[in-house]
Design an enzyme around this catalytic site. Structure first.
Site, PDB file in Angstrom:
ATOM      1  N   ASP A 102      71.655  34.009  39.046  1.00  0.00           N
ATOM      2  CA  ASP A 102      72.305  32.717  38.841  1.00  0.00           C
ATOM      3  C   ASP A 102      71.294  31.588  39.008  1.00  0.00           C
ATOM      4  OD1 ASP A 102      74.394  30.659  38.799  1.00  0.00           O
ATOM      5  OD2 ASP A 102      75.780  32.257  39.325  1.00  0.00           O
ATOM      6  N   HIS A 137      75.985  26.150  40.396  1.00  0.00           N
ATOM      7  CA  HIS A 137      76.772  27.298  39.938  1.00  0.00           C
ATOM      8  C   HIS A 137      76.654  28.485  40.890  1.00  0.00           C
ATOM      9  CE1 HIS A 137      77.824  30.804  37.430  1.00  0.00           C
ATOM     10  NE2 HIS A 137      78.560  29.964  36.710  1.00  0.00           N
ATOM     11  N   SER A 321      83.286  32.992  35.224  1.00  0.00           N
ATOM     12  CA  SER A 321      82.355  33.347  36.308  1.00  0.00           C
ATOM     13  C   SER A 321      83.123  33.551  37.616  1.00  0.00           C
ATOM     14  CB  SER A 321      81.344  32.219  36.537  1.00  0.00           C
ATOM     15  OG  SER A 321      80.360  32.199  35.555  1.00  0.00           O
TER      16      SER A 321
END
Length: 376
Positions: A102, A137, A321
């Site tokens: 990520d 994120h 996600s």
């Protein structure tokens, strides 16, 4: 690809065997080698069009593919809804390592104060040694999995699991295929020492070719008894909108749902990727909450060694996600109880532990995952 193009093109060269000859040809052609991989026979590099055409003639080369850029599967949301999980087991995912590829992970108090959930961090973008997240994120996803309820009521589904973060996406949320493959390569090589039993890949690449090195290394991970969880992507609602790695048969592909106030009003999110795949495989496998979820925020300006200025500790987002992160945490809980399960076992258990929500198989897969079914 124009042969007379002067600029260099990022590619991944898959080899039939380890070849020093190909490496020397790359460097002699003024190419730049980016990564060599431990678990697959491949080299990522930059080459001119003419050099790529030249290297294809060598029998040691299996295939060459473009080094695509991928997108993270997260969307911002406006309405704040808290996320809670039914603690039906007195299990917390203790000791289970979850590899995540990520944007990094911010050392948020909910991940570091009660205990340091971040047991390993590697930065393939900027080479910084300690954890940080210049996008947010990765921190959000890590919170869905392992937040410890230190400063609020937010708790991840597996609060005692261990985060193994490889930063392969930059501040804008973009990542090269070559970096993602290297990240998985590192996770596989460290899987025994860190007890990595799950890899979460919360992104998508618009690749629909029969052979690609990402699929190759994911299959190596599965052969090492590591369960791979991926989102269905955010390219819905049209059919054939699940891309790589969600279109790989053996992975657990998770679509996203939204709750309309009660359990009777659940529907697949409009953005959730739909099957079938171009190989006509039924995907996604299952669905999970992906809309208006509250989790950890990141100080995206933070650099290790400097003072952090986290103004808002939490944020609300939507995206598949999130669904894949929740399922990754659920698998950690299952593996804590029954560590001998294989990826194939896990996929079967998840598929059987579902309830239908009234949508077709290419939208909901087997249905919404619920813990109750496992108990029964």
């Amino acid at each position: 690809m124009k042969i007379n193009l002067k600029s260099k093109i990022p590619v991944i060269i898959s080899l039939r065997e380890d070849s020093k000859k190909i490496k020397s040809k790359i460097t002699s052609s003024n190419g730049k080698i980016k990564w060599e991989y431990e678990n697959i026979k491949a080299i990522s590099c930059e080459l001119s069009s003419l050099s790529i055409d030249y290297i294809t003639e060598y029998p040691e080369v299996s295939f060459i593919c473009y080094d695509y850029k991928g997108n993270l599967c997260l969307k911002n949301a406006e309405k704040l809804i808290g996320l809670s999980y039914p603690k039906l087991f007195k299990l917390t995912g203790k000791g289970i390592g979850i590899g995540i590829v990520d944007t990094g992970v911010y050392p948020h108090p909910d991940l570091t104060i009660k205990r340091n959930a971040i047991i390993f961090f590697k930065d393939l973008i900027n080479g910084i040694e300690k954890p940080y997240d210049d996008n947010g994120h990765g921190t959000f996803i890590s919170g869905c999995i392992a937040a410890s309820k230190y400063t609020s009521d937010i708790e991840g589904i597996a609060p005692d699991s261990n985060i193994v973060m490889i930063k392969a996406f930059d501040a804008s949320g973009k990542g090269f295929l070559s970096d993602v493959i290297k990240a998985i390569d590192i996770l596989i090589s460290n899987s025994e020492s860190l007890n990595i039993r799950i890899i979460n890949l919360p992104f998508e690449f618009d690749i629909n070719v029969n052979i690609n090195p990402l699929e190759e290394i994911i299959k190596i991970a599965l052969s090492k008894n590591i369960t791979v969880v991926v989102p269905s992507g955010n390219s819905g609602p049209q059919s054939f909108s699940i891309y790589c790695p969600g279109n790989i048969d053996e992975v657990i592909t998770v679509g996203g749902v939204e709750f309309g106030g009660n359990m009777k009003n659940i529907r697949v999110c409009s953005f959730s990727g739909r099957g079938p795949t171009f190989k006509k495989t039924v995907k996604p496998d299952i669905v999970m909450l992906a809309s208006n979820v509250k989790s950890l925020a990141s100080d995206i300006t933070y650099i290790p060694g400097r003072t952090s200025n986290l103004l808002n500790a939490y944020t609300v987002k939507s995206g598949t996600s999130i669904a894949s992160a929740i399922i990754s945490g659920a698998i950690a809980v299952i593996l804590e109880k029954t560590p001998d399960l294989t990826p194939k076992d896990i996929k079967s258990i998840l598929s059987l532990s579902t309830i239908g929500i009234g949508e077709d198989k290419y939208s909901q897969g087997k249905g919404l995952f619920v813990f109750d079914k496992i108990l029964k």
